[in-house]
Scaffold this motif. Structure first.
Motif, mmCIF file in Angstrom:
data_model
loop_
_atom_site.group_PDB
_atom_site.id
_atom_site.type_symbol
_atom_site.label_atom_id
_atom_site.label_comp_id
_atom_site.label_asym_id
_atom_site.label_seq_id
_atom_site.Cartn_x
_atom_site.Cartn_y
_atom_site.Cartn_z
ATOM 1 N N VAL A 123 1.413 -1.183 0.213
ATOM 2 C CA VAL A 123 0.294 -0.083 0.229
ATOM 3 C C VAL A 123 0.696 0.931 -0.142
ATOM 4 O O VAL A 123 2.055 1.369 0.721
ATOM 5 N N ILE A 124 0.946 2.058 -1.378
ATOM 6 C CA ILE A 124 1.896 3.172 -1.047
ATOM 7 C C ILE A 124 1.265 3.908 -0.858
ATOM 8 O O ILE A 124 -0.406 4.644 -1.183
ATOM 9 N N ILE A 125 1.689 4.341 0.203
ATOM 10 C CA ILE A 125 1.201 6.479 1.253
ATOM 11 C C ILE A 125 1.819 7.080 1.101
ATOM 12 O O ILE A 125 3.174 7.558 0.945
ATOM 13 N N ALA A 126 0.867 8.379 0.737
ATOM 14 C CA ALA A 126 1.896 9.885 0.919
ATOM 15 C C ALA A 126 1.740 10.907 1.454
ATOM 16 O O ALA A 126 0.466 11.406 1.799
ATOM 17 N N PHE A 127 1.878 12.150 2.558
ATOM 18 C CA PHE A 127 1.537 12.710 3.387
ATOM 19 C C PHE A 127 1.831 13.678 3.356
ATOM 20 O O PHE A 127 2.966 13.939 2.647
ATOM 21 N N SER A 128 1.038 14.671 2.108
ATOM 22 C CA SER A 128 1.459 15.642 1.059
ATOM 23 C C SER A 128 0.187 16.380 1.233
ATOM 24 O O SER A 128 -0.481 16.776 1.807
ATOM 25 N N THR A 129 1.206 18.068 0.908
ATOM 26 C CA THR A 129 0.747 19.084 1.134
ATOM 27 C C THR A 129 1.322 19.855 0.246
ATOM 28 O O THR A 129 2.348 20.011 0.454
ATOM 29 N N GLN A 130 0.846 21.142 -0.049
ATOM 30 C CA GLN A 130 1.700 22.679 -0.733
ATOM 31 C C GLN A 130 2.135 23.513 0.336
ATOM 32 O O GLN A 130 2.990 24.306 0.032
ATOM 33 N N LYS A 131 1.974 22.654 1.593
ATOM 34 C CA LYS A 131 2.713 24.217 2.734
ATOM 35 C C LYS A 131 3.805 23.402 3.390
ATOM 36 O O LYS A 131 3.470 22.328 3.965
ATOM 37 N N GLY A 132 4.867 23.776 3.592
ATOM 38 C CA GLY A 132 6.006 23.577 4.486
ATOM 39 C C GLY A 132 5.898 23.219 6.098
ATOM 40 O O GLY A 132 4.810 24.275 5.746
ATOM 41 N N GLY A 133 6.240 22.644 6.848
ATOM 42 C CA GLY A 133 6.477 22.964 8.409
ATOM 43 C C GLY A 133 4.592 22.839 8.437
ATOM 44 O O GLY A 133 4.751 23.153 10.003
ATOM 45 N N VAL A 134 4.215 21.580 8.128
ATOM 46 C CA VAL A 134 2.900 21.425 8.857
ATOM 47 C C VAL A 134 2.550 19.779 9.573
ATOM 48 O O VAL A 134 1.794 19.095 9.813
ATOM 49 N N GLY A 135 4.284 19.103 9.188
ATOM 50 C CA GLY A 135 4.137 17.773 9.223
ATOM 51 C C GLY A 135 4.289 16.639 9.076
ATOM 52 O O GLY A 135 4.383 15.606 8.870
ATOM 53 N N LYS A 136 5.054 17.017 7.310
ATOM 54 C CA LYS A 136 4.914 16.161 6.696
ATOM 55 C C LYS A 136 5.434 14.392 6.802
ATOM 56 O O LYS A 136 5.113 13.318 7.015
ATOM 57 N N SER A 137 6.834 15.234 7.360
ATOM 58 C CA SER A 137 8.245 14.271 7.323
ATOM 59 C C SER A 137 7.386 13.733 8.785
ATOM 60 O O SER A 137 7.915 12.352 9.076
ATOM 61 N N THR A 138 7.326 14.168 9.265
ATOM 62 C CA THR A 138 7.266 14.215 11.174
ATOM 63 C C THR A 138 6.237 12.574 11.046
ATOM 64 O O THR A 138 5.788 11.566 11.542
ATOM 65 N N PHE A 139 4.735 12.965 10.161
ATOM 66 C CA PHE A 139 3.560 11.945 10.725
ATOM 67 C C PHE A 139 4.224 10.636 9.953
ATOM 68 O O PHE A 139 4.299 9.403 9.855
ATOM 69 N N THR A 140 5.269 11.166 8.540
ATOM 70 C CA THR A 140 5.812 9.624 8.226
ATOM 71 C C THR A 140 6.641 8.772 8.339
ATOM 72 O O THR A 140 6.257 7.658 9.218
ATOM 73 N N ALA A 141 7.258 9.719 9.669
ATOM 74 C CA ALA A 141 8.227 9.091 10.552
ATOM 75 C C ALA A 141 7.717 8.180 12.183
ATOM 76 O O ALA A 141 7.346 7.122 11.650
ATOM 77 N N LEU A 142 6.456 9.067 12.109
ATOM 78 C CA LEU A 142 6.066 8.176 13.532
ATOM 79 C C LEU A 142 5.215 7.280 13.126
ATOM 80 O O LEU A 142 4.752 6.267 13.322
ATOM 81 N N LEU A 143 4.017 7.086 11.511
ATOM 82 C CA LEU A 143 3.233 5.994 11.417
ATOM 83 C C LEU A 143 4.036 4.904 10.799
ATOM 84 O O LEU A 143 4.136 3.682 11.230
ATOM 85 N N ALA A 144 5.544 4.914 9.874
ATOM 86 C CA ALA A 144 5.833 4.018 9.482
ATOM 87 C C ALA A 144 6.986 3.246 10.632
ATOM 88 O O ALA A 144 6.587 2.223 10.344
ATOM 89 N N LEU A 191 3.029 -2.779 15.494
ATOM 90 C CA LEU A 191 2.574 -3.686 14.769
ATOM 91 C C LEU A 191 2.450 -4.507 13.721
ATOM 92 O O LEU A 191 1.669 -5.321 12.905
ATOM 93 N N ASP A 192 3.775 -4.994 13.132
ATOM 94 C CA ASP A 192 4.363 -5.891 12.618
ATOM 95 C C ASP A 192 3.756 -5.681 10.878
ATOM 96 O O ASP A 192 4.238 -6.874 10.949
ATOM 97 N N TYR A 193 4.128 -4.893 11.503
ATOM 98 C CA TYR A 193 4.093 -4.312 9.262
ATOM 99 C C TYR A 193 5.266 -4.555 8.945
ATOM 100 O O TYR A 193 6.009 -4.127 9.579
ATOM 101 N N ASN A 194 5.406 -4.751 7.406
ATOM 102 C CA ASN A 194 6.646 -4.193 7.194
ATOM 103 C C ASN A 194 7.005 -2.846 6.293
ATOM 104 O O ASN A 194 6.028 -2.973 5.490
ATOM 105 N N VAL A 195 8.161 -2.132 6.669
ATOM 106 C CA VAL A 195 8.033 -0.659 5.984
ATOM 107 C C VAL A 195 9.299 -0.013 5.530
ATOM 108 O O VAL A 195 9.998 -1.047 5.982
ATOM 109 N N ALA A 196 9.103 -0.136 3.844
ATOM 110 C CA ALA A 196 9.610 0.908 3.336
ATOM 111 C C ALA A 196 9.489 2.453 3.011
ATOM 112 O O ALA A 196 8.462 2.376 3.221
ATOM 113 N N VAL A 197 10.850 3.553 3.814
ATOM 114 C CA VAL A 197 10.410 4.757 2.941
ATOM 115 C C VAL A 197 11.330 5.602 2.120
ATOM 116 O O VAL A 197 12.451 4.592 2.001
ATOM 117 N N PHE A 198 10.616 6.042 0.863
ATOM 118 C CA PHE A 198 11.101 6.863 0.124
ATOM 119 C C PHE A 198 11.488 8.403 0.351
ATOM 120 O O PHE A 198 10.167 9.058 0.599
#
Length: 255
Positions: free
Chosen positions: A8-29, A36-43
């Protein structure tokens, strides 16, 4: 010949910097991979800052320098019996090809792949890359500039990309981040109505304003919040409603 499962390919995406995209990517990954025993890769395609690549380097240093975190990490990795998830440096216009190559050669195909993308529609290849993402989540704050840019961006995705026949997008969801408990609820209600009238999905869970989100080296005495090597502490997750967010996220992606 059996076909490999597809992540499943997921993106936290927005036009605005500084609202937490990378933070949420790291938190959820980290929660998905380590707890939760899933396997994850981050690009990480967020050129030139590559926040997640930097975060991983910082996390490795912090864990090696802190005895308590070193013990926590050792215990975790021996218990779950798998390595930390990979964080690859990439670019928006080459990531799909790189992802395809990675999946073709991966011993363990990840359940989730997160793409951390730049916050601008003008980046080369961003729309064609987003067209191949399954679920897009956009953090928003009760700030007119953030909202207007996110809504126009989401509108492009919904009305341009999702209406094309060859898009992979299954859902686009906005969610409130950095919600200040002191702000008047009508503000969120009014904005919520505008979002609904535009036909855009808004998640039920809002993330409360936690200074923890914006602290750079988020390593407190005995707890970890944002890290690419350890999952967020459950008490800290509950404090900002990240636990509820995870439940809703899993319902949306149906895993």
């Amino acid at each position: 010949m059996e076909t490999k499962k597809q992540p499943v390919i997921i993106a936290f995406s927005t036009q605005k910097g500084g609202v937490g995209k990378s933070t949420f990517t790291a938190l959820l990954a980290s929660i998905l991979h380590y707890r939760l025993d899933y396997n994850v890769a981050v690009f990480d395609c967020d050129f030139p800052q590559y926040s997640l690549i930097q975060m991983r380097e910082r996390d490795l240093k912090t864990v090696m320098q802190n005895e308590l975190l070193k013990k926590m990490a050792h215990k975790q990795f021996t218990t779950i019996n798998k390595k930390s998830y990979p964080v690859f440096q990439s670019k928006t216009d080459t990531v799909l090809k790189e992802l395809e190559e990675y999946l073709a050669n991966a011993e363990i195909v990840p359940d989730f792949v997160f793409l951390d993308l730049p916050g601008t529609v003008n980046t080369a290849g961003i729309l064609s890359t987003l067209a191949n993402v399954h679920h897009i989540f956009s953090p928003i704050t009760a700030d007119r500039v953030v909202l207007e840019s996110t809504l126009s961006f989401t509108d492009v995705l919904t009305n341009v990309l999702m209406k094309k026949k060859h898009t992979e997008i299954k859902s686009i969801h906005l969610f409130w981040n950095q919600v200040d408990g002191r702000e008047k609820t009508p503000l969120y209600k009014n904005y919520g109505k505008v979002i609904k009238d535009l036909g855009i999905s808004l998640m039920e869970t809002s993330i409360s304003d936690s200074k923890r989100f914006r602290k750079e080296g988020e390593m407190v005495a005995k707890t970890v919040f944002r890290s690419t090597l350890l999952p967020a502490d459950p008490k800290l997750m509950a404090l900002c409603r990240l636990d509820q967010f995870m439940d809703e996220f899993l319902r949306i992606v149906k895993l």
